[in-house]
Design an enzyme around this catalytic site. Structure first.
Site, short mmCIF file in Angstrom:
data_model
loop_
_atom_site.label_atom_id
_atom_site.label_comp_id
_atom_site.label_asym_id
_atom_site.label_seq_id
_atom_site.Cartn_x
_atom_site.Cartn_y
_atom_site.Cartn_z
N ASN A 130 -2.25 19.76 23.01
CA ASN A 130 -1.98 20.88 23.68
C ASN A 130 -0.49 20.73 24.23
O ASN A 130 -0.33 19.93 25.23
CB ASN A 130 -2.97 21.09 25.05
N TRP A 131 0.26 21.48 23.53
CA TRP A 131 1.72 21.21 24.14
C TRP A 131 2.15 21.98 25.07
O TRP A 131 3.34 21.90 25.77
CB TRP A 131 2.65 21.62 22.79
N LYS A 132 1.43 23.01 25.69
CA LYS A 132 1.52 23.67 26.75
C LYS A 132 3.08 24.32 26.54
O LYS A 132 3.23 24.68 25.38
CB LYS A 132 1.63 22.69 28.21
N SER B 159 -5.01 13.03 30.95
CA SER B 159 -4.26 11.95 30.94
C SER B 159 -4.83 10.89 29.83
O SER B 159 -5.00 9.56 29.93
CB SER B 159 -4.30 11.24 32.10
N GLU C 54 -4.98 25.39 34.05
CA GLU C 54 -3.38 25.76 34.31
C GLU C 54 -3.56 27.48 34.09
O GLU C 54 -2.72 28.10 34.95
CB GLU C 54 -2.37 25.16 33.37
N HIS D 238 -8.25 27.13 30.23
CA HIS D 238 -7.39 25.57 30.64
C HIS D 238 -7.31 25.85 32.22
O HIS D 238 -7.13 27.00 32.52
CB HIS D 238 -6.29 25.60 30.00
N GLY E 81 -2.64 16.69 26.51
CA GLY E 81 -1.63 17.33 26.72
C GLY E 81 -0.35 16.44 26.46
O GLY E 81 0.11 16.45 25.42
N GLY E 82 0.31 15.81 27.57
CA GLY E 82 1.44 15.02 27.37
C GLY E 82 1.58 14.15 26.26
O GLY E 82 2.70 14.24 25.52
N GLU F 224 -12.17 18.75 31.53
CA GLU F 224 -11.07 18.36 31.97
C GLU F 224 -10.93 18.43 33.67
O GLU F 224 -10.65 19.29 34.02
CB GLU F 224 -9.98 19.17 31.37
N GLY G 79 -2.46 15.76 33.49
CA GLY G 79 -1.06 15.86 33.68
C GLY G 79 -0.60 14.67 34.72
O GLY G 79 0.40 14.67 35.32
C1 PEP Z 1 -4.57 19.32 28.87
O1 PEP Z 1 -3.31 19.98 29.17
O2 PEP Z 1 -5.49 19.85 28.59
C2 PEP Z 1 -4.35 17.97 29.38
C3 PEP Z 1 -5.65 17.15 29.10
O3 PEP Z 1 -3.17 17.35 29.46
P1 PEP Z 1 -2.85 15.69 29.79
O4 PEP Z 1 -3.20 15.08 28.72
O5 PEP Z 1 -1.26 15.62 29.93
O6 PEP Z 1 -3.35 15.21 31.27
#
Ligand code: PEP
Length: 253
Positions: free
Chosen positions: A12-14, A213, A101, A99, A234-235, A169, A175
């Site tokens: 997920n590049w957000k 993470s 966010e 999500h 994500g990241g 999640e 993040g």
């Molecule tokens: C996400 O955005 O779904 C996520 C899990 O982010 P991260 O891996 O950066 O915690």
């Protein structure tokens, strides 16, 4: 049954990524085509601005491209929104809904998430539906109750026939660099698997992803249970090398 599901590793590049970053997707495509994560399905969800180009880059390869959100309606006066049909038209085969966010930044309710998931299924997309408790909810001992309520209320009423995945999640792990304890992830996934079996006839076919993470160094340990069928990343999905290392840890030979 659950442990026979093909793992899904989704990036997920957000709100990250410019056209100059499409090379990362090309590198993921090339490594996956060369068999780097042969036992997993690989998905990248770039921002909407890159979706069509990313889909073109990956057309005819094992790498799927997805959107990060969709509107419940197919079209209409909804400035700035994107429908599931538009995502599909741009070459997406998946979309993430619910999500945390989006739930936090845009006040999305469970009912709205369910409507989005239904819209995505109607448009022929596969859906990753996200659930997860906050730090305060976990500290108060309400993690399972919160996640169960989100799951029940966010599930679309339509039949999904293998086109649904659930991403657990924990909000406090997204993040932040803080990962959940593997035993807590295993416990929550076991709980979700039971809830799904109670809620759906096809509950056993729904892949359960962990997100929060996930990194190359913790992916194998975090995802070692039969009830964990992949990761939402994500990241660490923004750079091909890191994402591929996670994909290889989960779906390598
Ligand atoms: C996400 O955005 O779904 C996520 C899990 O982010 P991260 O891996 O950066 O915690």
């Amino acid at each position: 049954m659950a442990n026979r599901l093909t793992p899904l590793v989704a990036g997920n590049w957000k709100m990250n990524g410019l056209r100059a970053d499409l090379g990362e997707i090309a590198a993921i495509r090339d490594a996956v085509a060369a068999g780097r994560a042969a036992r997993a399905e690989i998905l990248v969800c770039p921002p909407a601005t890159l979706l069509a180009e990313a889909a073109q880059l990956c057309a005819g390869t094992p790498v799927a491209i997805g959107g990060q959100d969709c509107h419940p309606e197919a079209y209409g006066a909804h400035t700035g929104d994107i429908s599931a049909e538009m995502l599909k038209d741009a070459g997406a085969s998946y979309v993430i809904v619910g999500h945390s966010e989006r739930r936090i930044d845009h006040g999305e309710s469970d009912a709205r998430v369910a409507a989005k998931a239904a819209a995505a299924l109607r448009a022929g997309l596969k859906v990753i539906l996200c659930v997860g408790e906050t730090e305060a909810e976990r500290a108060a001992g309400h993690a399972e109750a919160r996640v169960a309520a989100q799951l029940e209320k966010s599930l679309p009423k339509e039949r999904w026939a293998g086109r649904l995945a659930i991403a657990y999640e924990p909000v406090w792990a997204i993040g932040t660099g803080v990962t959940a304890m593997p035993r807590d992830v295993v416990a929550m996934h076991g709980f979700l698997r039971q809830r799904l079996a109670a809620l759906l006839r096809e509950g056993e076919t729904v892949r359960l992803l962990y997100g929060g993470s996930v990194k190359p160094g913790n992916a194998a340990e975090l995802l070692r249970s039969p009830d964990i069928n992949g990761a939402l990343v994500g990241g660490a999905s923004l750079k091909a090398a890191e994402f591929l290392a996670i994909a290889a840890a989960i779906g390598g030979q």
